[in-house]
Write a protein that holds these residues in place. Sequence first.
Motif, short mmCIF file in Angstrom:
data_model
loop_
_atom_site.label_atom_id
_atom_site.label_comp_id
_atom_site.label_asym_id
_atom_site.label_seq_id
_atom_site.Cartn_x
_atom_site.Cartn_y
_atom_site.Cartn_z
N HIS A 216 2.83 5.82 -1.30
CA HIS A 216 3.95 5.17 -0.61
C HIS A 216 4.27 3.85 -1.30
CE1 HIS A 216 6.32 3.20 2.53
NE2 HIS A 216 6.61 4.42 2.93
N PRO A 217 5.56 3.47 -1.37
CA PRO A 217 5.92 2.20 -2.02
C PRO A 217 5.21 0.99 -1.41
CG PRO A 217 7.91 3.46 -1.46
CD PRO A 217 6.75 4.24 -0.92
N ASP A 218 4.89 1.04 -0.12
CA ASP A 218 4.21 -0.12 0.49
C ASP A 218 2.82 -0.36 -0.10
OD1 ASP A 218 6.38 -0.49 2.10
OD2 ASP A 218 5.41 0.11 3.97
N GLU A 219 2.28 0.64 -0.80
CA GLU A 219 0.97 0.46 -1.44
C GLU A 219 1.09 -0.31 -2.76
OE1 GLU A 219 -1.28 4.50 0.17
OE2 GLU A 219 -0.13 4.60 -1.69
N LEU A 220 2.31 -0.41 -3.27
CA LEU A 220 2.51 -1.08 -4.56
C LEU A 220 2.69 -2.58 -4.36
CD1 LEU A 220 4.55 1.57 -6.51
CD2 LEU A 220 2.46 0.45 -7.29
N THR A 221 1.61 -3.22 -3.98
CA THR A 221 1.61 -4.67 -3.75
C THR A 221 1.48 -5.39 -5.09
OG1 THR A 221 -0.79 -4.68 -3.66
CG2 THR A 221 0.37 -4.30 -1.57
N PRO A 222 1.66 -6.70 -5.12
CA PRO A 222 1.42 -7.45 -6.37
C PRO A 222 0.00 -7.24 -6.89
CG PRO A 222 2.58 -8.82 -4.77
CD PRO A 222 2.22 -7.55 -4.05
N GLU A 223 -1.00 -7.15 -6.00
CA GLU A 223 -2.39 -6.95 -6.44
C GLU A 223 -2.54 -5.58 -7.11
OE1 GLU A 223 -1.50 -7.95 -3.41
OE2 GLU A 223 -2.89 -9.45 -2.61
N ALA A 224 -1.98 -4.55 -6.48
CA ALA A 224 -2.09 -3.20 -7.04
C ALA A 224 -1.36 -3.13 -8.38
CB ALA A 224 -1.52 -2.18 -6.05
N GLY A 225 -0.19 -3.75 -8.44
CA GLY A 225 0.57 -3.77 -9.68
C GLY A 225 -0.22 -4.45 -10.79
N ALA A 226 -0.86 -5.58 -10.46
CA ALA A 226 -1.64 -6.32 -11.46
C ALA A 226 -2.80 -5.47 -11.97
CB ALA A 226 -2.14 -7.63 -10.88
N ALA A 227 -3.41 -4.70 -11.06
CA ALA A 227 -4.53 -3.84 -11.46
C ALA A 227 -4.06 -2.78 -12.45
CB ALA A 227 -5.16 -3.18 -10.23
N CYS A 228 -2.91 -2.17 -12.17
CA CYS A 228 -2.38 -1.14 -13.07
C CYS A 228 -2.03 -1.73 -14.43
CB CYS A 228 -1.15 -0.48 -12.44
SG CYS A 228 -1.55 0.46 -10.96
N VAL A 229 -1.37 -2.89 -14.41
CA VAL A 229 -0.98 -3.53 -15.67
C VAL A 229 -2.22 -3.89 -16.49
CG1 VAL A 229 0.05 -5.66 -16.58
CG2 VAL A 229 1.28 -4.28 -14.88
N ARG A 230 -3.25 -4.34 -15.83
CA ARG A 230 -4.49 -4.70 -16.54
C ARG A 230 -5.10 -3.46 -17.22
NH1 ARG A 230 -8.14 -8.40 -13.30
NH2 ARG A 230 -6.93 -9.88 -14.50
N LEU A 231 -5.09 -2.32 -16.52
CA LEU A 231 -5.59 -1.08 -17.13
C LEU A 231 -4.71 -0.67 -18.32
CD1 LEU A 231 -6.39 0.79 -13.80
CD2 LEU A 231 -8.08 0.34 -15.60
N ALA A 232 -3.40 -0.77 -18.12
CA ALA A 232 -2.48 -0.40 -19.20
C ALA A 232 -2.67 -1.31 -20.40
CB ALA A 232 -1.03 -0.44 -18.70
N ASP A 233 -2.90 -2.59 -20.15
CA ASP A 233 -3.13 -3.54 -21.25
C ASP A 233 -4.40 -3.22 -22.03
OD1 ASP A 233 -0.81 -4.94 -20.85
OD2 ASP A 233 -1.72 -6.60 -19.75
N ALA A 234 -5.33 -2.51 -21.38
CA ALA A 234 -6.54 -2.08 -22.09
C ALA A 234 -6.28 -0.77 -22.85
CB ALA A 234 -7.70 -1.92 -21.11
#
Length: 353
Positions: A216-234
């Motif tokens: 659900h879009p409500d799960e895409l918080t700034p914290e969750a987004g930052a976690a995904c971006v950090r994985l992608a950056d790796a």
Amino acid sequence: MNSGPADSPWEEILAESVTGAGMIAELFGLDADELKSVTERYPMRINPYYLGLIRRKHDPIYRQCIPDIREIRLDDGLDDPLAEEAFSPVPGLTHRYPDRVLFLVSASCAMYCRFCNRKRKVGRPSMVNDATIEAGLAYIRRHEEIRDVLLSGGDPLLLSDERLGEILSALRAISHVEIIRIGSRVPCTLPHRITQRLTDLLKQFHPLYLNTHFNHPDELTPEAGAACVRLADAGIPLGCQTVLLRGVNDDPGTMRELMQKLLMVRVRPYYLFQADLARGTAHFWTPLEKGIEIIRELQGHTSGLCLPHFAIDLPGGGGKIPFLPQYVESRGSNSLEVKNFRGQTFRYPLSPF
Ligand SMILES: *Cc1c(COP(=O)(O)O)cnc(C)c1O
Ligand code: SF4
């Protein structure tokens, strides 16, 4: 120093999870005895981060984590809907497809999803232990046809960095294992787990892919987004396996918003699953046409990058099969009559040469 997306260590947040019926009953005005009868059968764990995403009773976050009496009242469904045990040569490993295996390495999750297809197993320590993991590794070593290992659970990222590192090193030492995949919901349910230390560890094992799970879009918080971006950056390619759930995301608008927002945090939609026919989850089931309708309203209307494969995992262990809306209207001797995403009709030659 760059720590996790929030300041508290993930272990502390997890340790503060709600597991008892009393507090949830009080918080939402529920019958504590009823709630308890559900959690005795299927464990509850809601960490304070995920609990904090609930805006009101019965919203899409609430429905995913708060036990519902229908889990034990509705008796439809199967205990092992995908026959994972029948296709399991050693406990905790399922070898259904020729070149890849599903390998369970953890019994716990950061939140126990009420719709989980392994709900008879998750949260029970008997599900996975050091012996099953050793046996799984030995099986993979013996079977040279296995080129792709999918770590799952439970949630593999609830293991400590050290334990995870041991398992990944053991897999990378097997020359025929080309691809390692991790299936993890923690970017969504406990994004604090995605620390710099973790991504520094994971990136030593490339090619390593991670499929996460947002519904659900409500799960895409700034914290969750930052976690995904950090994985992608790796350098870890990220996919998402969403489950179609009644009352949570069973409408095209919600699903389009979710898929578009996933791309913004560099997660590529991979599968949209019809909910499995697991016992205790019948109140989440949707008719098959619902998923096809959702795909029809995505295809062409938004970028192809937003388009997951809509699939069912066949009960009885048949594996996953994709479903697509029907675009072919009729077949002539030399051409097809097709409809595009706007419903306009076109002809296309069967052999253009
Ligand atoms: C889903 C699944 C896989 C992986 O399937 P892909 O379509 O390659 O993502 C592998 N093994 C089992 C038992 C599975 O259920
Ligand atoms: S995170 Fe995955 S395995 Fe764990 S409860 Fe949710 S759906 Fe089940």
